[in-house]
Design a protein around this motif. Sequence first.
Motif, short mmCIF file in Angstrom:
data_model
loop_
_atom_site.label_atom_id
_atom_site.label_comp_id
_atom_site.label_asym_id
_atom_site.label_seq_id
_atom_site.Cartn_x
_atom_site.Cartn_y
_atom_site.Cartn_z
N LEU A 161 87.70 29.04 34.56
CA LEU A 161 88.34 30.03 34.98
C LEU A 161 88.79 31.02 34.12
O LEU A 161 89.80 31.23 33.28
N ARG B 160 85.19 27.35 42.17
CA ARG B 160 84.74 28.82 41.68
C ARG B 160 84.79 28.72 40.59
O ARG B 160 85.19 29.66 39.63
N LEU C 1 89.44 25.14 42.37
CA LEU C 1 89.07 25.79 41.71
C LEU C 1 87.91 25.38 40.91
O LEU C 1 87.62 26.59 40.74
N ALA D 71 85.83 31.94 37.74
CA ALA D 71 86.45 33.02 38.29
C ALA D 71 87.38 33.99 37.77
O ALA D 71 88.15 32.91 36.42
N ARG D 72 88.23 34.49 38.71
CA ARG D 72 89.11 35.80 37.79
C ARG D 72 89.71 35.09 38.35
O ARG D 72 90.56 35.80 39.41
N LEU D 73 91.33 34.66 37.74
CA LEU D 73 92.48 33.86 38.59
C LEU D 73 93.11 34.73 38.25
O LEU D 73 93.85 34.59 36.59
N ASP E 184 89.66 38.21 41.30
CA ASP E 184 89.09 38.12 42.13
C ASP E 184 90.12 36.89 43.23
O ASP E 184 89.12 36.82 44.03
N LEU E 185 90.84 35.83 42.43
CA LEU E 185 91.57 35.01 43.09
C LEU E 185 93.50 35.39 42.74
O LEU E 185 93.16 35.82 41.52
#
Length: 296
Positions: free
Chosen positions: A126, A104, A101, A107-109, A135-136
């Motif tokens: 995150l 990335r 993670l 990232a929007r988790l 998006d993940l």
Amino acid sequence: MVDEVKTGLVAPRRVSGFSELALEYDLILCDIWGVVHNGLKAFPAACEALRLARVNGASVVLVSNAPRPNGFIATMLDRLAVPAGTYDAIVTSGDVTRTLLAERPGARLHHIGPARDIGTFDGLDLTITGAEEADLVCCTGLFDDEVETPADYVEQLTRLRDRGLTFICANPDIVVERGSKLVYCAGAIAQEYEKLGGTAIYCGKPHKPVYDMALSTARALRPEGIRDGRVLCIGDALRTDIIGATAAGFDSLFIASGIHAEELNALEGAEPDHAALANLFSGHAHPRGVMPRLAW
């Protein structure tokens, strides 16, 4: 997924004590849940066996498919009264998940799993969001593994698949032993996602990244190094521990009283049924030996 290594082995040999093997290895990579404890209590004989391996020159790294970082697991082991002298270090699939993670940033988790696992993401760049904004996806387990099954997640997983989201599995175990029963883990949800046509990334055993991290950790502990052919993995699961060890090029020791206990008639540390043991390993990756429970 790691390919299973096919063999013609009928059944692994019975090892009477870990002392038969321990002196042949520089590094022991030992599973935790099902070997060192069962989720409710520690196994003192297993802890002592690992301590004695260390006394005799081996380094012991506990390697777990727990979805949380190693610090959380150390705290849990303390709570279960696992002596500090049992091991040198801990590496978890949660550690591998964090490494992945971290690559990335921003990232929007969307997190699937119980609230107790949210610490897995502490300090990472995150944003935890709902499923529609993500998006993940990262799954650390079921929200309530006492009552839920993978079937309860099909509708949610179908929506995630339709959006083409990559699904990071922070615990590849399908089930784990908790006391006298088995409960589902994140690996069961990831498998369901793949059945629906989604893409899953697995962060723990039997996959290579967790072994690479364990070896890197061990090398930092051992200035004298780790000699070729002198790594032994210990575990209670054919799919993750034994197949993973063989794929990584390591020897292994199988503990029969873990998640396969019922099918092997090895509940509560009983001797496994020979025919059932032969059936379990026929055509599959095999260990160097088998014990009902780890003991010196």
